[in-house]
Scaffold this motif. Structure first.
Motif, PDB file in Angstrom:
ATOM      1  N   TRP A 165       4.387   0.841  -6.079  1.00 54.03           N
ATOM      2  CA  TRP A 165       3.281   0.878  -5.077  1.00 54.03           C
ATOM      3  C   TRP A 165       3.899   1.810  -3.905  1.00 54.03           C
ATOM      4  CZ3 TRP A 165       6.025  -2.051  -0.839  1.00 54.03           C
ATOM      5  CH2 TRP A 165       7.176  -2.830  -1.549  1.00 54.03           C
ATOM      6  N   GLN A 166       3.037   2.139  -3.203  1.00 55.48           N
ATOM      7  CA  GLN A 166       3.071   3.026  -2.063  1.00 55.48           C
ATOM      8  C   GLN A 166       3.042   2.466  -0.632  1.00 55.48           C
ATOM      9  OE1 GLN A 166       0.561   6.660  -2.329  1.00 55.48           O
ATOM     10  NE2 GLN A 166       1.961   7.795  -1.008  1.00 55.48           N
ATOM     11  N   GLY A 168       2.839   4.032   3.092  1.00 51.50           N
ATOM     12  CA  GLY A 168       3.213   5.445   3.810  1.00 51.50           C
ATOM     13  C   GLY A 168       3.633   6.433   3.024  1.00 51.50           C
ATOM     14  N   ASP A 169       4.621   7.008   3.270  1.00 53.01           N
ATOM     15  CA  ASP A 169       5.221   8.279   2.529  1.00 53.01           C
ATOM     16  C   ASP A 169       5.904   7.973   1.349  1.00 53.01           C
ATOM     17  OD1 ASP A 169       3.511  10.017   4.000  1.00 53.01           O
ATOM     18  OD2 ASP A 169       4.809  10.426   5.388  1.00 53.01           O
ATOM     19  N   HIS A 170       6.331   6.478   1.388  1.00 54.64           N
ATOM     20  CA  HIS A 170       7.255   6.038   0.186  1.00 54.64           C
ATOM     21  C   HIS A 170       6.528   5.180  -0.825  1.00 54.64           C
ATOM     22  CE1 HIS A 170       9.428   6.070   4.293  1.00 54.64           C
ATOM     23  NE2 HIS A 170       9.943   7.240   3.712  1.00 54.64           N
ATOM     24  N   TRP A 171       7.387   5.359  -1.983  1.00 60.58           N
ATOM     25  CA  TRP A 171       6.949   4.843  -3.296  1.00 60.58           C
ATOM     26  C   TRP A 171       8.018   3.512  -3.458  1.00 60.58           C
ATOM     27  CZ3 TRP A 171       2.694   4.808  -6.052  1.00 60.58           C
ATOM     28  CH2 TRP A 171       1.858   5.862  -5.915  1.00 60.58           C
ATOM     29  N   PHE A 172       7.883   2.359  -4.089  1.00 65.01           N
ATOM     30  CA  PHE A 172       8.726   1.221  -3.960  1.00 65.01           C
ATOM     31  C   PHE A 172       8.330   0.981  -5.450  1.00 65.01           C
ATOM     32  CE2 PHE A 172       7.949   1.431   0.475  1.00 65.01           C
ATOM     33  CZ  PHE A 172       9.461   1.443   0.933  1.00 65.01           C
ATOM     34  N   ARG A 255       6.076  -1.277   7.946  1.00 63.83           N
ATOM     35  CA  ARG A 255       6.947  -2.605   8.144  1.00 63.83           C
ATOM     36  C   ARG A 255       5.979  -3.681   7.667  1.00 63.83           C
ATOM     37  NH1 ARG A 255      10.184  -1.618  13.475  1.00 63.83           N
ATOM     38  NH2 ARG A 255      11.360   0.412  13.023  1.00 63.83           N
ATOM     39  N   TRP A 256       5.144  -4.070   7.897  1.00 57.62           N
ATOM     40  CA  TRP A 256       4.242  -5.099   7.467  1.00 57.62           C
ATOM     41  C   TRP A 256       3.862  -5.103   6.057  1.00 57.62           C
ATOM     42  CZ3 TRP A 256       3.376 -10.148   8.955  1.00 57.62           C
ATOM     43  CH2 TRP A 256       3.723 -10.261  10.312  1.00 57.62           C
ATOM     44  N   GLN A 257       3.407  -3.902   5.579  1.00 57.17           N
ATOM     45  CA  GLN A 257       3.027  -3.816   4.190  1.00 57.17           C
ATOM     46  C   GLN A 257       4.119  -4.005   3.254  1.00 57.17           C
ATOM     47  OE1 GLN A 257       0.719  -0.349   3.491  1.00 57.17           O
ATOM     48  NE2 GLN A 257      -0.022  -0.180   5.548  1.00 57.17           N
ATOM     49  N   ILE A 258       5.373  -3.602   3.658  1.00 55.76           N
ATOM     50  CA  ILE A 258       6.472  -3.690   2.745  1.00 55.76           C
ATOM     51  C   ILE A 258       6.896  -5.151   2.827  1.00 55.76           C
ATOM     52  CG2 ILE A 258       9.055  -3.400   2.823  1.00 55.76           C
ATOM     53  CD1 ILE A 258       8.747  -0.426   3.749  1.00 55.76           C
ATOM     54  N   ILE A 262       6.785  -7.497  -0.892  1.00 55.83           N
ATOM     55  CA  ILE A 262       8.016  -8.012  -1.273  1.00 55.83           C
ATOM     56  C   ILE A 262       7.827  -9.591  -1.280  1.00 55.83           C
ATOM     57  CG2 ILE A 262      10.644  -8.407  -1.071  1.00 55.83           C
ATOM     58  CD1 ILE A 262      10.647  -5.585  -0.061  1.00 55.83           C
ATOM     59  N   TRP A 263       7.461 -10.285  -0.283  1.00 51.26           N
ATOM     60  CA  TRP A 263       7.542 -11.720  -0.225  1.00 51.26           C
ATOM     61  C   TRP A 263       6.180 -12.489  -0.257  1.00 51.26           C
ATOM     62  CZ3 TRP A 263      11.037  -8.986   3.026  1.00 51.26           C
ATOM     63  CH2 TRP A 263      12.508  -8.934   2.789  1.00 51.26           C
ATOM     64  N   ASN A 264       5.062 -11.578  -0.701  1.00 53.63           N
ATOM     65  CA  ASN A 264       3.894 -12.320  -1.046  1.00 53.63           C
ATOM     66  C   ASN A 264       3.407 -11.603  -2.477  1.00 53.63           C
ATOM     67  OD1 ASN A 264       2.319 -14.422  -0.537  1.00 53.63           O
ATOM     68  ND2 ASN A 264       0.854 -13.013   0.317  1.00 53.63           N
TER      69      ASN A 264
END
Length: 346
Positions: A165-166, A168-172, A255-258, A262-264
């Protein structure tokens, strides 16, 4: 019986991976592909976490801690990984060589993963009928819920890898539990993972919800990580302020999206919210809620308890931030350890 010698030998490699799964190396995964010519089948050995679905194709995330291992059914197809001494090996003998010759891969793959091992058994049964799995084809796009095979009319259900999942500019990408190492202090074990270097990309690991482990330390560490993130990253030191923001989190906040990813990831955030609400309602000195807010949260927590109590208590589920019995077996210490400076959520 498979008559094509190339398909037979390719299936033997898959059977060797199956042998290693039986020995406990269930995070050993395969990324299978067809060559650009469409004539050769390829199989790369990797780790379960390093193979993810991006919504359209399979993404093979590079893992610096493991070897790069690929077999092709091309001109050297009779020599697995270029090993001349493995040409006549059985699946079990080939598994023994893989285990010995790729130590970093095997160390990383030694983990229980019943879901993937079960899928692999299902896939191997189809491959042993002469239909090799194809997850990626360099000469065409392979996508959709299922993966194709070397037989045009046969398909195989997707393996149980998660989706990158993306934000911003980061993929996780999610990493499977267990996340704790033997010497970790589980109270702050997730901090290093959550504060990873965002310049080392392009993909960054995120801890996957460890509820299936049933391990009180893993589950406690996971929720301690959430409390750390709420305080250190989102910047909240009061429960009421966090809960107000949570009802309408800013959509453009990375920050909220991350946090929510993760926690939901499986709808589990309500379990932590219930714990926070209970703490807030009990501490009337700190939280002098207005009557509409107090009534709202009192009704919310009652509805949560009525909906979830049977599932968690009657079914003897692992420890839970809210349904934890007497005391606080998850030891959610950060949230309860108020200090005068106000640096901690309390």
């Amino acid at each position: 019986m498979i008559t094509n010698p190339i398909i037979r030998r390719s299936t033997r490699l898959l059977a060797a991976v199956h042998e290693l799964h039986k020995q406990g190396y269930q995070d050993l995964a395969v990324h299978t592909a067809m060559a650009p010519s469409g004539a050769y089948w390829r199989c790369r050995l990797t780790v379960f976490d390093y193979l993810q679905w991006d919504g359209e194709a399979w993404v093979d995330i590079p893992g610096a801690d493991i070897e790069s291992i690929e077999h092709s059914s091309g001109p050297e197809g009779y020599d697995y990984f270029g090993w001349h001494d493995a040409r006549q090996d059985t699946a079990r003998e080939l598994a023994a060589k893989i285990k010995t010759r790729f130590p970093r891969l095997m160390a990383r793959a030694h983990r229980q993963n019943y879901e993937y091992a079960g899928w692999f058994t299902y896939m191997l049964g189809i491959a042993e009928q002469g239909h090799l799995p194809v997850m990626t084809a360099d000469h065409e796009t392979v996508h959709g819920k299922d993966i194709t095979t070397t037989s045009p009319d046969i398909s195989i259900k997707r393996p149980p890898h998660r989706t990158v999942w993306q934000t911003g500019d980061h993929w996780f990408f999610f990493t499977s539990p267990p996340h704790l190492k033997p010497d970790d202090d589980w109270h702050n074990a997730y901090i290093t993972l959550l504060a990873g270097n965002r310049n080392s990309g392009p993909y960054y690991p995120a801890p996957y919800y460890p509820i299936a482990t049933g391990d009180i330390f893993e589950i406690g560490a996971y929720w301690e990580g959430a409390l750390y993130y709420i305080q250190a990253v989102l910047g909240f030191t009061r429960i009421d302020e966090f809960l107000t923001a949570l009802r309408m989190p800013p959509r453009d906040s990375e920050r909220w999206q991350i946090f929510l990813h993760i926690w939901n990831s499986d709808g589990q955030l309500d379990t932590l919210v219930a714990f926070l609400v209970r703490v807030m309602l009990r501490d009337s000195d700190k939280y002098s809620l207005k009557m509409p807010d107090k009534l709202y949260w009192t009704r919310w927590i009652k509805a949560f308890e009525n909906t979830n109590k049977d599932q968690w208590v009657a079914q003897n589920k692992p420890p839970h931030p809210f349904f934890s019995g007497k005391g606080n077996p998850l030891h959610l210490g950060i949230i309860l350890s108020c200090i005068e400076s106000g640096d901690h959520l309390c």
